[in-house]
Design a protein around this motif. Structure first.
Motif, PDB file in Angstrom:
ATOM      1  N   GLN A  51       0.777  -1.257   0.172  1.00 48.63           N
ATOM      2  CA  GLN A  51      -0.120   0.045   0.080  1.00 48.63           C
ATOM      3  C   GLN A  51       0.942   1.286  -0.084  1.00 48.63           C
ATOM      4  O   GLN A  51       0.439   2.327  -0.603  1.00 48.63           O
ATOM      5  N   HIS A  85       3.465   0.696  -3.703  1.00 46.33           N
ATOM      6  CA  HIS A  85       2.580   0.149  -4.977  1.00 46.33           C
ATOM      7  C   HIS A  85       3.227  -0.575  -5.577  1.00 46.33           C
ATOM      8  O   HIS A  85       3.202  -0.680  -6.865  1.00 46.33           O
ATOM      9  N   TRP A  93      -5.884   3.506  -7.295  1.00 48.43           N
ATOM     10  CA  TRP A  93      -4.495   2.898  -6.562  1.00 48.43           C
ATOM     11  C   TRP A  93      -3.496   3.560  -7.566  1.00 48.43           C
ATOM     12  O   TRP A  93      -2.319   3.743  -7.086  1.00 48.43           O
ATOM     13  N   GLY A 151      -0.637   5.828  -6.158  1.00 53.02           N
ATOM     14  CA  GLY A 151       0.900   5.442  -6.390  1.00 53.02           C
ATOM     15  C   GLY A 151       1.841   6.361  -7.001  1.00 53.02           C
ATOM     16  O   GLY A 151       2.974   6.399  -6.674  1.00 53.02           O
ATOM     17  N   ARG A 155       1.514   9.525   0.227  1.00 46.75           N
ATOM     18  CA  ARG A 155       0.841   8.392   0.070  1.00 46.75           C
ATOM     19  C   ARG A 155       0.900   7.531   1.377  1.00 46.75           C
ATOM     20  O   ARG A 155      -0.171   7.225   1.618  1.00 46.75           O
TER      21      ARG A 155
END
Length: 166
Positions: free
Chosen positions: A22, A25, A108, A112, A119
């Protein structure tokens, strides 16, 4: 301490790798990040980390700090110059996205592309359920900076995702 780390990796290694994914990425970078964090924890065992009660939480903190250190090193930033101004409180939920327009993969991908600190704040806040105070401790910055990073990240996501939906 070594026994605690090994037991934690056996029981929670998959969850920690998912957390790393997470943040980065990337599956490969997530594994590297976890490995670097464990290496740092074990190599610093002479210092006072023997008092750590929750080794998993400590590992997540080390992962976040390792990622931020790498980002700063890659971009020539200094802790003192990387601080942002405080902003007002932000909502706990991301709003303004219609599920029919923005799918999970697009989100996502956009997350990323955010800078590492932005992030990290979004992942810790929305996916790990951490408070601004907890995130500030992980990032070693004021809670106001966490709110500012989240605000900038959400604004960037809104801009990128609304432009791709048109």
């Amino acid at each position: 301490m070594i026994d605690q780390v090994v037991a934690m990796l056996v029981s929670r290694g998959t969850a920690l790798t998912a957390f790393g994914h997470q943040l980065t990425h990337s599956s490969t970078e997530a594994q590297d990040l976890l490995q670097e964090a464990v290496t740092r924890i074990l190599s610093s065992r002479r210092r006072s980390n023997a008092h750590v009660d929750d080794i998993e939480a400590y590992t997540r903190t080390v992962m976040v700090r390792t990622l931020i250190d790498a980002h700063r090193r890659d971009h020539g930033l200094d802790k003192r110059t990387d601080r942002l101004d405080e902003t007002p409180d932000l909502p706990d939920r991301i709003t303004g996205f219609d599920d029919s327009i923005v799918d999970r993969d697009e989100l996502w991908e956009a997350i990323g592309q955010l800078p590492a600190r932005q992030r990290t704040v979004l992942v810790l806040r929305y996916y790990q359920g951490a408070s601004d105070v907890q995130i500030a401790a992980d990032l070693d910055c004021p809670a106001g900076t966490v709110r500012s990073l989240a605000s900038r990240a959400l604004a960037t996501l809104r801009e990128r995702l609304s432009s791709t939906a048109l």
